[in-house]
Design a protein around this motif. Structure first.
Motif, short mmCIF file in Angstrom:
data_model
loop_
_atom_site.label_atom_id
_atom_site.label_comp_id
_atom_site.label_asym_id
_atom_site.label_seq_id
_atom_site.Cartn_x
_atom_site.Cartn_y
_atom_site.Cartn_z
N ALA A 94 46.00 35.84 42.16
CA ALA A 94 45.04 34.80 42.50
C ALA A 94 45.61 34.00 43.67
O ALA A 94 46.83 33.80 43.77
CB ALA A 94 44.77 33.88 41.32
N THR A 95 44.74 33.56 44.54
CA THR A 95 45.16 32.71 45.64
C THR A 95 45.42 31.30 45.11
O THR A 95 45.06 30.96 43.98
CB THR A 95 44.10 32.67 46.74
N ALA A 96 46.03 30.46 45.95
CA ALA A 96 46.40 29.11 45.52
C ALA A 96 45.18 28.28 45.12
O ALA A 96 45.25 27.45 44.21
CB ALA A 96 47.18 28.41 46.62
N ASP A 97 44.05 28.51 45.78
CA ASP A 97 42.83 27.75 45.45
C ASP A 97 41.96 28.46 44.42
O ASP A 97 40.88 27.98 44.08
CB ASP A 97 42.01 27.47 46.71
N ASN A 98 42.42 29.62 43.92
CA ASN A 98 41.72 30.41 42.89
C ASN A 98 40.37 30.94 43.34
O ASN A 98 39.59 31.44 42.52
CB ASN A 98 41.52 29.59 41.61
N LYS A 99 40.07 30.88 44.62
CA LYS A 99 38.80 31.44 45.09
C LYS A 99 38.81 32.96 45.03
O LYS A 99 37.78 33.58 44.76
CB LYS A 99 38.52 30.95 46.51
N LEU A 100 39.96 33.54 45.29
CA LEU A 100 40.10 34.99 45.26
C LEU A 100 41.00 35.38 44.10
O LEU A 100 42.14 34.92 44.01
CB LEU A 100 40.69 35.50 46.57
N GLN A 101 40.46 36.20 43.17
CA GLN A 101 41.22 36.62 42.01
C GLN A 101 41.03 38.12 41.79
O GLN A 101 40.01 38.69 42.20
CB GLN A 101 40.78 35.86 40.76
N GLY A 102 41.98 38.72 41.12
CA GLY A 102 41.86 40.15 40.86
C GLY A 102 42.79 40.62 39.76
O GLY A 102 43.71 39.90 39.35
N LYS A 103 42.54 41.82 39.31
CA LYS A 103 43.35 42.42 38.25
C LYS A 103 43.25 43.93 38.38
O LYS A 103 42.19 44.48 38.70
CB LYS A 103 42.86 41.97 36.88
N THR A 104 44.35 44.62 38.11
CA THR A 104 44.34 46.08 38.10
C THR A 104 45.32 46.58 37.04
O THR A 104 46.30 45.89 36.73
CB THR A 104 44.72 46.65 39.48
N PHE A 105 45.04 47.74 36.47
CA PHE A 105 45.96 48.32 35.50
C PHE A 105 45.87 49.85 35.55
O PHE A 105 44.88 50.44 36.01
CB PHE A 105 45.70 47.81 34.08
N TYR A 106 46.94 50.48 35.05
CA TYR A 106 46.99 51.93 34.88
C TYR A 106 47.65 52.21 33.53
O TYR A 106 48.74 51.72 33.25
CB TYR A 106 47.79 52.59 36.00
N HIS A 107 46.97 53.00 32.68
CA HIS A 107 47.49 53.38 31.37
C HIS A 107 47.58 54.90 31.30
O HIS A 107 46.63 55.60 31.67
CB HIS A 107 46.60 52.87 30.24
#
Length: 305
Positions: free
Chosen positions: A9-22
């Motif tokens: 996440a950016t400092a202002d939380n405007k841009l967020q994301g998540k990724t995973f591999y199982h």
């Protein structure tokens, strides 16, 4: 099972994301015994946009949790924009939205698609209205009865495309009495469907609440396929005896499978984050209330601190 996960996440939380591999490990497991997913979103007061992607290998086995299907790739972008009228005393915001969902098989052939264009209105009293136009495409991977009533099945490999309109209203849930209503009408596989559903709830503070949920589907399909008028409804009752003892009761009538379900849960919080649950669950026929099955479950949890 082993995996990696990354959140940012950016400092202002405007841009967020998540990724995973199982990766699943079992005898004979290969690269297709894996799952990967990622999403990224951008959000401001006015604009919200994002995209989700998921890949589930055809040989993937989830050791924990549940997955609907395997062997597919899914892509879901969406965008919403809000206007804030300064001169309105009733409407706090309104604006359009668009979303798209596509699912592909391992050969990247399209099997499912849903496109939605919507408009949302929010009032100062927290009630909301949403209207949308939807387009759907489905390619059946197996034989399927759209009414699930044991009738003639649509054949695997058949393709269907239809359009529908939808509307929904949610009242101010801060009030003692609150409700929501939803309806849709349009195509459905080779026929048509009209749906109306809703729920209402009344809080009797501080003793608990009573509620009702219902859903009605009128499905009309051409011969030789079954048409159906499906009803799902049931009352709920929550009672707060003390700040540590609670009772929750749920009854549901389902004419699709000729079933009356009852679920009663007693909860005693005898210590912080420590509970005793006693749950009764039973299913019976709707005509003579003859028992199908029933069970009693006791669960005890205790927090060691």
């Amino acid at each position: 099972m082993a995996g990696l996960e990354y959140n940012f996440a950016t400092a202002d939380n405007k841009l967020q994301g998540k990724t995973f591999y199982h990766q699943a490990f079992y005898p004979g497991a290969g690269m297709n015994a894996a799952a990967a997913s990622g999403n990224i979103s951008y959000s401001t007061q006015y604009l919200k946009a994002g995209i989700d992607q998921s890949w589930i290998g055809s040989d993937y086995i989830a050791e924990a949790g549940y997955i609907r299907r395997t062997g597919f790739y899914e892509l879901t972008p969406s965008v919403n924009y809000l206007f804030y009228p300064s001169g309105s005393k009733k409407i706090i915001s309104h604006g359009p939205g668009a979303s798209f969902n596509a699912i592909f098989d391992p050969d990247f052939s399209l099997t499912d698609r849903e496109t939605q264009l919507s408009y949302n209105i929010g009032w100062q009293n927290k009630s909301q209205l949403s209207v949308s136009i939807e387009e759907q495409f489905v390619k059946l991977s197996r034989a399927f009865d759209p009414t699930n009533t044991g009738g003639e099945q649509l054949e695997a490999g058949e393709q269907f495309n239809w359009k529908s309109v939808r509307a929904g209203f949610t009242s101010d849930d801060r009030k003692l009495f609150n409700y929501s209503l939803n309806t849709s009408i349009g195509g459905y596989y080779s026929g048509n469907r009209w749906n109306v559903s809703g729920q209402m709830n009344y809080r009797v503070q501080p003793y608990g609440s009573i509620g009702m949920t219902m859903s009605y589907n009128n499905i009309s399909l051409p011969e030789p396929y079954n048409s159906a008028k499906l009803i799902l409804m049931g009352p709920t009752l929550d009672i707060t005896f003390t700040d540590k003892i609670f009772l929750t009761t749920f009854v549901q009538y389902n004419n699709q499978i000729d079933n009356l379900n009852m679920n009663i849960r007693f909860q005693w919080r005898f210590a912080p984050v420590s509970d005793l649950f006693i749950v009764y669950r039973g299913n019976s026929y709707t005509e003579n209330f003859a028992n199908k099955n029933r069970g009693l479950v006791i669960k005890l949890s205790y927090w060691f601190n």
